[in-house]
Write an enzyme that holds these catalytic residues in place. Sequence first.
Site, short mmCIF file in Angstrom:
data_model
loop_
_atom_site.label_atom_id
_atom_site.label_comp_id
_atom_site.label_asym_id
_atom_site.label_seq_id
_atom_site.Cartn_x
_atom_site.Cartn_y
_atom_site.Cartn_z
N LYS A 23 0.80 -1.24 0.00
CA LYS A 23 0.00 0.00 0.00
C LYS A 23 0.83 1.29 0.00
O LYS A 23 0.38 2.33 -0.49
CB LYS A 23 -0.97 -0.01 1.18
CG LYS A 23 -2.25 -0.81 0.90
CD LYS A 23 -3.38 0.06 0.41
CE LYS A 23 -4.37 -0.69 -0.43
NZ LYS A 23 -5.46 0.14 -0.95
N ASP B 2 -7.83 0.49 7.30
CA ASP B 2 -7.90 -0.68 8.17
C ASP B 2 -6.49 -1.20 8.43
O ASP B 2 -6.30 -2.30 8.93
CB ASP B 2 -8.84 -1.76 7.62
CG ASP B 2 -8.84 -1.80 6.12
OD1 ASP B 2 -7.77 -1.56 5.53
OD2 ASP B 2 -9.90 -2.06 5.53
#
Length: 386
Positions: free
Chosen positions: A74, A117
């Site tokens: 990410k 998250d």
Amino acid sequence: MVKLLKNNIVSGSSGELLKHFTLSVSKQTRKFHSTIPQYKPTPLIDLKQPAEEFGVDKLWVKDESHRMGLKAFKILGGSYAITNIIYDKLGLDKSELSFKKLLEKDLSRFTFVTATDGNHGRGVAWTANQLGCKSFVFMPNTSSRARINNIKEFATNVFIVDGNYDFASEKAEEFAKKENAILVQDSSWDGYEEIPLIIMQGYLSLIDEIYEQLEGNNLTHIFLHCGVGSMPAAIEAYLVNRFGKNKPKTIIVEPNKADCFYRSTETGDGKPHIIDGKLDSIMAGLSCGTPSKLAWDIISQHSNYFISCNDEIAKIGMKELAKQNIISGESGAVSYGILKYASEEGKSIFDKLKIDNDSKIMLISTEGDTDPMIYNSIVGRSGTSP
Ligand SMILES: Cc1ncc(COP(=O)(O)O)c(C=O)c1O
């Protein structure tokens, strides 16, 4: 355990969108990432014995546990977006985008906000911290202690909201507006598309590395773990641009508690649908109930299959990949779990996916042991990924 859906929808238009995900854009993003001192390509592992076991020609795993000490892909999106934003704000020439150049500047006046998250927020907080900027990160109340602490290490502050990922996302947006800070969200909606699009482009370094490491081998299938859909959509768009009709078959994989792309496709109305509620899966990175707008436009048209599966499949994948010396976390191992399950109990899955002994399959283990305690409790030993 594993539900499979073939995609029959071909509607809408993502033609314009596709042009943002070309081979040449992937080269630009990769060039940018090479200016981050900690960057290096993650390993691509050729799993010969499991390929034989599953009866396929080739099986590779791209191992994101080695990604810049953050153990997940990410960071590629957050770092690219934040750098682009700062370049714009400072009026710098974006043709030579360089992280290194920003490290020399005083950027303390910039504040970034996001919801996560786990892995996206960690990437945003890490980037802001490296550059001397502030960051505020919103997380759902189901977030594990370790994932919160991973972010606290770099963020100015972390807020745990009383709700799920989508609620955290709303709170982050509100906060950014109130504080006049910059929202760096990896999901898009009407009126918020520019930054998520850049984040998606950031993920192209992953596929650029993969094709370089494949050294001319082609792929027949690629499994894509899907949360809000930004990463799978970016990769699919790249594949469509590069290979057209001959692109590898793409399989979108989601946890059954948060399978918003699967369910939206199943309705057959061509529209994205939201899943409410706790979205409680151990696959925290994939526990998103609202498809990103941009991602939906691509995924709904260019995915070949959707798979929805339960947490047991992720656990199987984690344990089996550990046997191959790959440290893969809950959101990283699920595709391997699907192959293992299909090879033992669900052979019809291979038939439906058209997987046979000529298949050349790519899995992306999208995270390592981002929560070492959970990893240990499932695999029975600790991970050692950097
Ligand atoms: C480990 C991991 N894999 C896959 C994904 C899915 O990416 P996206 O939300 O862009 O679909 C995420 C998202 O956070 C993730 O953390």
